[in-house]
Design a protein around this motif. Structure first.
Motif, short mmCIF file in Angstrom:
data_model
loop_
_atom_site.label_atom_id
_atom_site.label_comp_id
_atom_site.label_asym_id
_atom_site.label_seq_id
_atom_site.Cartn_x
_atom_site.Cartn_y
_atom_site.Cartn_z
N GLU A 1 0.82 -1.19 0.00
CA GLU A 1 0.00 0.00 0.00
C GLU A 1 0.87 1.26 0.00
N ALA A 2 1.92 1.29 0.82
CA ALA A 2 2.80 2.47 0.89
C ALA A 2 3.55 2.66 -0.42
N ILE A 3 4.01 1.57 -1.00
CA ILE A 3 4.75 1.66 -2.26
C ILE A 3 3.86 2.19 -3.38
N ASP A 4 2.62 1.71 -3.42
CA ASP A 4 1.67 2.20 -4.44
C ASP A 4 1.41 3.70 -4.26
N HIS A 5 1.26 4.13 -3.02
CA HIS A 5 1.00 5.54 -2.75
C HIS A 5 2.22 6.39 -3.13
N PHE A 6 3.41 5.89 -2.85
CA PHE A 6 4.63 6.60 -3.21
C PHE A 6 4.71 6.77 -4.73
N ARG A 7 4.42 5.71 -5.45
CA ARG A 7 4.42 5.78 -6.93
C ARG A 7 3.39 6.80 -7.43
N TYR A 8 2.24 6.82 -6.79
CA TYR A 8 1.21 7.79 -7.14
C TYR A 8 1.73 9.22 -6.94
N LEU A 9 2.40 9.47 -5.81
CA LEU A 9 2.94 10.81 -5.55
C LEU A 9 3.97 11.20 -6.60
#
Length: 133
Positions: A1-9
């Motif tokens: 979840e954190a990695i996906d959010h980082f990629r989104y940012l």
């Protein structure tokens, strides 16, 4: 979840027309109970005045909505870990005299310091009813 959010940012920054100097900072999400420990110190001897925990629950589609603070008994598991930990932090920071207000999250691996201030508990008045008692 954190990695996906980082990629989104990163995608948001890359697609932004105003990205000069844009940066992303990642911070670990700490799972546990967020505790506040208020102390007063004199000649490097720290006395705990109050321990609180945040009452955070899901609401309005968000997972961590703050509903307030709840006083904790010093004998609870989280407080028993947080109090000596915060006192060690005060010693490490060289606190000798005055009030202090600390926030930490007690995780399965132990407490983690979030914030340490050499001041009394915040000015929102949440502690006033205890002072009048």
């Amino acid at each position: 979840e954190a990695i996906d959010h980082f990629r989104y940012l990163l995608q948001v920054i890359a697609s932004s027309s105003n990205r000069t100097g844009a940066q992303v900072i990642c911070q670990e999400f700490l799972r546990g109970v967020q505790v506040m420990v208020d102390n007063v110190s004199h000649n490097s001897k720290h006395k705990t005045c109050m321990v609180w925990r945040y009452d955070k629950r899901p609401a309005n589609g968000e997972r961590h909505v703050n509903f307030g603070m709840i006083p904790m008994e010093s004998e609870t598991h989280e407080a028993a870990l947080a109090i000596p930990y915060v006192r060690q932090c005060l010693n490490a920071m060289g606190m000798k005299n005055g009030p202090s207000h600390a926030k930490c999250i007690v995780t399965v691996d132990g407490p983690v310091l979030i914030e340490l201030n050499f001041r009394a508990h915040g000015g929102d008045g949440s502690w006033c009813h205890l002072a009048r008692a």
